[in-house]
Write a protein that holds these residues in place. Structure first.
Motif, PDB file in Angstrom:
ATOM      1  N   ILE A  18      -4.833   7.058  -1.516  1.00  0.00           N
ATOM      2  CA  ILE A  18      -6.219   7.137  -1.058  1.00  0.00           C
ATOM      3  C   ILE A  18      -6.564   5.923  -0.196  1.00  0.00           C
ATOM      4  O   ILE A  18      -7.255   6.042   0.819  1.00  0.00           O
ATOM      5  N   ILE A  19      -6.058   4.764  -0.586  1.00  0.00           N
ATOM      6  CA  ILE A  19      -6.356   3.539   0.164  1.00  0.00           C
ATOM      7  C   ILE A  19      -5.785   3.620   1.573  1.00  0.00           C
ATOM      8  O   ILE A  19      -6.447   3.245   2.548  1.00  0.00           O
ATOM      9  N   GLN A  20      -4.567   4.136   1.709  1.00  0.00           N
ATOM     10  CA  GLN A  20      -3.993   4.275   3.050  1.00  0.00           C
ATOM     11  C   GLN A  20      -4.761   5.314   3.862  1.00  0.00           C
ATOM     12  O   GLN A  20      -4.933   5.157   5.079  1.00  0.00           O
ATOM     13  N   SER A  21      -5.237   6.359   3.208  1.00  0.00           N
ATOM     14  CA  SER A  21      -5.981   7.390   3.927  1.00  0.00           C
ATOM     15  C   SER A  21      -7.288   6.863   4.494  1.00  0.00           C
ATOM     16  O   SER A  21      -7.862   7.449   5.420  1.00  0.00           O
ATOM     17  N   LEU A  22      -7.760   5.732   3.966  1.00  0.00           N
ATOM     18  CA  LEU A  22      -8.979   5.107   4.475  1.00  0.00           C
ATOM     19  C   LEU A  22      -8.693   4.154   5.632  1.00  0.00           C
ATOM     20  O   LEU A  22      -9.596   3.469   6.105  1.00  0.00           O
ATOM     21  N   GLY A  23      -7.433   4.109   6.073  1.00  0.00           N
ATOM     22  CA  GLY A  23      -7.079   3.279   7.211  1.00  0.00           C
ATOM     23  C   GLY A  23      -6.505   1.926   6.851  1.00  0.00           C
ATOM     24  O   GLY A  23      -6.252   1.112   7.738  1.00  0.00           O
ATOM     25  N   VAL A  24      -6.276   1.675   5.574  1.00  0.00           N
ATOM     26  CA  VAL A  24      -5.703   0.402   5.134  1.00  0.00           C
ATOM     27  C   VAL A  24      -4.207   0.603   4.938  1.00  0.00           C
ATOM     28  O   VAL A  24      -3.773   1.268   3.986  1.00  0.00           O
ATOM     29  N   SER A  25      -3.417   0.038   5.839  1.00  0.00           N
ATOM     30  CA  SER A  25      -1.980   0.268   5.790  1.00  0.00           C
ATOM     31  C   SER A  25      -1.177  -0.970   5.416  1.00  0.00           C
ATOM     32  O   SER A  25       0.018  -0.875   5.151  1.00  0.00           O
ATOM     33  N   SER A  26      -1.816  -2.134   5.385  1.00  0.00           N
ATOM     34  CA  SER A  26      -1.098  -3.372   5.061  1.00  0.00           C
ATOM     35  C   SER A  26      -1.930  -4.215   4.116  1.00  0.00           C
ATOM     36  O   SER A  26      -3.148  -4.063   4.023  1.00  0.00           O
ATOM     37  N   THR A  27      -1.258  -5.139   3.424  1.00  0.00           N
ATOM     38  CA  THR A  27      -1.977  -6.019   2.494  1.00  0.00           C
ATOM     39  C   THR A  27      -2.846  -7.031   3.235  1.00  0.00           C
ATOM     40  O   THR A  27      -3.849  -7.494   2.695  1.00  0.00           O
ATOM     41  N   SER A  28      -2.480  -7.375   4.480  1.00  0.00           N
ATOM     42  CA  SER A  28      -3.322  -8.299   5.246  1.00  0.00           C
ATOM     43  C   SER A  28      -4.660  -7.644   5.599  1.00  0.00           C
ATOM     44  O   SER A  28      -5.720  -8.275   5.519  1.00  0.00           O
ATOM     45  N   THR A  29      -4.605  -6.376   5.979  1.00  0.00           N
ATOM     46  CA  THR A  29      -5.850  -5.638   6.236  1.00  0.00           C
ATOM     47  C   THR A  29      -6.647  -5.462   4.954  1.00  0.00           C
ATOM     48  O   THR A  29      -7.879  -5.581   4.948  1.00  0.00           O
ATOM     49  N   LEU A  30      -5.948  -5.214   3.856  1.00  0.00           N
ATOM     50  CA  LEU A  30      -6.614  -5.080   2.559  1.00  0.00           C
ATOM     51  C   LEU A  30      -7.352  -6.369   2.187  1.00  0.00           C
ATOM     52  O   LEU A  30      -8.427  -6.322   1.588  1.00  0.00           O
ATOM     53  N   GLY A  31      -6.778  -7.533   2.579  1.00  0.00           N
ATOM     54  CA  GLY A  31      -7.432  -8.810   2.292  1.00  0.00           C
ATOM     55  C   GLY A  31      -8.794  -8.915   2.941  1.00  0.00           C
ATOM     56  O   GLY A  31      -9.764  -9.359   2.317  1.00  0.00           O
ATOM     57  N   ALA A  32      -8.876  -8.497   4.203  1.00  0.00           N
ATOM     58  CA  ALA A  32     -10.166  -8.534   4.899  1.00  0.00           C
ATOM     59  C   ALA A  32     -11.125  -7.502   4.321  1.00  0.00           C
ATOM     60  O   ALA A  32     -12.322  -7.770   4.142  1.00  0.00           O
ATOM     61  N   ILE A  33     -10.597  -6.303   4.002  1.00  0.00           N
ATOM     62  CA  ILE A  33     -11.435  -5.250   3.447  1.00  0.00           C
ATOM     63  C   ILE A  33     -11.964  -5.649   2.069  1.00  0.00           C
ATOM     64  O   ILE A  33     -13.104  -5.320   1.705  1.00  0.00           O
ATOM     65  N   VAL A  60       0.854  -1.186   0.000  1.00  0.00           N
ATOM     66  CA  VAL A  60       0.000   0.000   0.000  1.00  0.00           C
ATOM     67  C   VAL A  60       0.893   1.241   0.000  1.00  0.00           C
ATOM     68  O   VAL A  60       1.732   1.415   0.887  1.00  0.00           O
ATOM     69  N   THR A  61       0.728   2.068  -0.990  1.00  0.00           N
ATOM     70  CA  THR A  61       1.595   3.244  -1.144  1.00  0.00           C
ATOM     71  C   THR A  61       1.305   4.277  -0.061  1.00  0.00           C
ATOM     72  O   THR A  61       0.149   4.648   0.156  1.00  0.00           O
ATOM     73  N   PRO A  62       2.352   4.732   0.644  1.00  0.00           N
ATOM     74  CA  PRO A  62       2.147   5.777   1.651  1.00  0.00           C
ATOM     75  C   PRO A  62       1.542   7.034   1.026  1.00  0.00           C
ATOM     76  O   PRO A  62       1.966   7.484  -0.036  1.00  0.00           O
ATOM     77  N   GLY A  63       0.515   7.569   1.691  1.00  0.00           N
ATOM     78  CA  GLY A  63      -0.143   8.764   1.194  1.00  0.00           C
ATOM     79  C   GLY A  63      -1.208   8.511   0.146  1.00  0.00           C
ATOM     80  O   GLY A  63      -1.833   9.459  -0.339  1.00  0.00           O
TER      81      GLY A  63
END
Length: 423
Positions: free
Chosen positions: A256-271, A251-254
């Motif tokens: 839009i996806i990180q700004s939504l609270g997704v900071s790792s690919t594991s969290t992205l998997g659940a989302i 997840v690229t710092p800064g």
């Protein structure tokens, strides 16, 4: 209150049967959609191969399919509430015992029980009940709304489970989930279930009705077509979180996806699983509405064709957080859109009397596909270190489903074969 008033309330679109069915499906599918999140923590604790826990989930899908016609038949013979309670007990007991399982064989054995539990609290029983509780005019939309409730569970389940996994051991999470299943049974107190239609007038035994349907080529086409739906959905539900964690770029710092609270690919998997659920609510309701106006077989063929195109485009391009989000939204709109259309097609052709059992038989094909999709995903990952081949198999069976729906005869069976009419 007069029986006429009660009947009118039952036959309206929004009624206690629809609402209760939605609650039970929401809880059942929120848990079912979360099993992929246990892949990595369970495998890491016991140093298992990816295929070990994948096979347990595959068995769950298979026994869900085996249990679906069984619980539907039990509901039609002994009562819907009894079948739902029996399914919930199987579900809860399977989850609790899974918390104490320490070998792949134990997990795989217990997933048989969990699979039966999902069958008893899943589409076969609930959709048949809802189908009887609304008028012909509202049936397709009601089935779409009820199916969307399963998608709502997919929105809630993975993020809640991911949160619980961050707070406590995975064993404790299984016990928490079992408690949710039991609490959902309280909704049955508000569910006044209408009896199956023409129960006294029907002279045909269930076995004869089933044999008549099996001999119909259209039933075979529906059966074959539903296979790819199960393959694609079960594979993505079980393996997509791990696939994203390991294969997606960071997840690229800064961004839009990180700004939504997704900071790792594991969290992205659940989302991602939750995003599929959000999009699917709109997709299933829209499919249900369209099914009341247009040919269901052509709608199903179109959905499978679009799935094929979307999956191919996704795997042919680099896996990035942005492509994951885009894929999740598009695939989500097509996710369970097949369910109200397929169940509605079964009711349209073969009638309501044994809709649950006949849909349960068709659903077995769905879960056979799910079994192969989940098992093949784990096996191919252990062999090659990626899921590429499994994706392409899914694309192929999706194209097949788009084709086999085209020759289905949508006319009611009674009009085609009046001497063998199904009540």
């Amino acid at each position: 209150m007069s029986s006429a008033v009660i009947k009118n309330r039952e036959m309206s679109l929004f009624n206690p049967v629809l609402i209760t069915g939605c609650i039970i499906l929401l809880v059942s599918f929120s848990i079912r959609a979360s099993f992929g999140l246990f892949q990595i923590p369970v495998a890491e604790e016991f140093n298992w191969l990816r295929a070990d826990f994948s096979f347990a989930i595959a068995i769950q899908n298979l026994f869900w399919g085996i249990g679906q016609p069984i619980f539907s038949a039990l509901a039609e013979k002994y009562g819907d509430k009894k079948a739902i309670v029996a399914g919930a007990v199987c579900y809860a007991v399977g989850l609790v015992l899974s918390a104490f399982a320490i070998t792949p064989g134990q997990h795989q054995l217990l997933e048989m029980l969990v699979g039966f539990g999902i069958a008893g609290t899943g589409f076969g029983v609930i959709l048949a009940v809802v189908g009887r509780a609304v008028s012909d005019k509202h049936r397709s939309l009601a089935l779409g709304i009820t199916t969307a409730a399963g998608s709502a569970g997919q929105i809630v389940g993975p993020p809640v489970t991911q949160f619980l996994l961050q707070q406590m051991p995975w064993q404790s999470v299984f016990i928490f989930l079992a408690g949710f299943v039991i609490v959902s049974l309280l909704a049955l107190f508000f569910m006044r279930i209408p009896p199956p239609p023409n129960k006294q007038q029907s002279d045909e035994p269930m076995g004869q009705v089933i044999m008549q349907a099996i001999k119909d080529p259209s039933f075979a086409f529906i059966f074959i077509g539903f296979f790819s739906c199960g393959y694609q959905l079960a594979f993505i539900t079980a393996h997509f979180p791990a696939f994203i964690t390991e294969m997606c770029s960071v997840v690229t710092p800064g961004s839009i996806i990180q700004s939504l609270g997704v900071s790792s690919t594991s969290t992205l998997g659940a989302i991602a699983i939750a995003l599929i659920g959000v999009s699917n609510i709109c997709g299933t309701i829209l499919a249900g509405w369209l099914g009341s106006k247009y040919s269901r077989k052509y709608l199903l063929s179109s959905i499978y064709l679009m799935r094929t195109i979307v999956a191919a485009a996704f795997i042919l391009n680099p896996i990035t957080p942005e492509s994951v989000v885009f894929f999740s939204i598009i695939m989500g709109a097509l996710w369970l859109a097949t369910v109200p259309l397929t169940s509605g097609l079964v009711a349209q052709i073969y009638g309501l009397r044994y809709m649950g059992t006949l849909y349960g038989l068709v659903f077995f094909s769905h879960q056979l596909g799910g079994f192969i999709g989940v098992w093949l995903g784990g096996t191919m990952y252990d062999l090659y270190g990626n899921y590429t081949l499994v994706w392409w198999v899914g694309i192929g069976v999706g194209a097949l489903s788009a084709l086999v729906h085209l020759p289905i005869d949508e006319r009611p069976w009674a009009k085609r074969q009046p001497q063998l009419a199904i009540s």
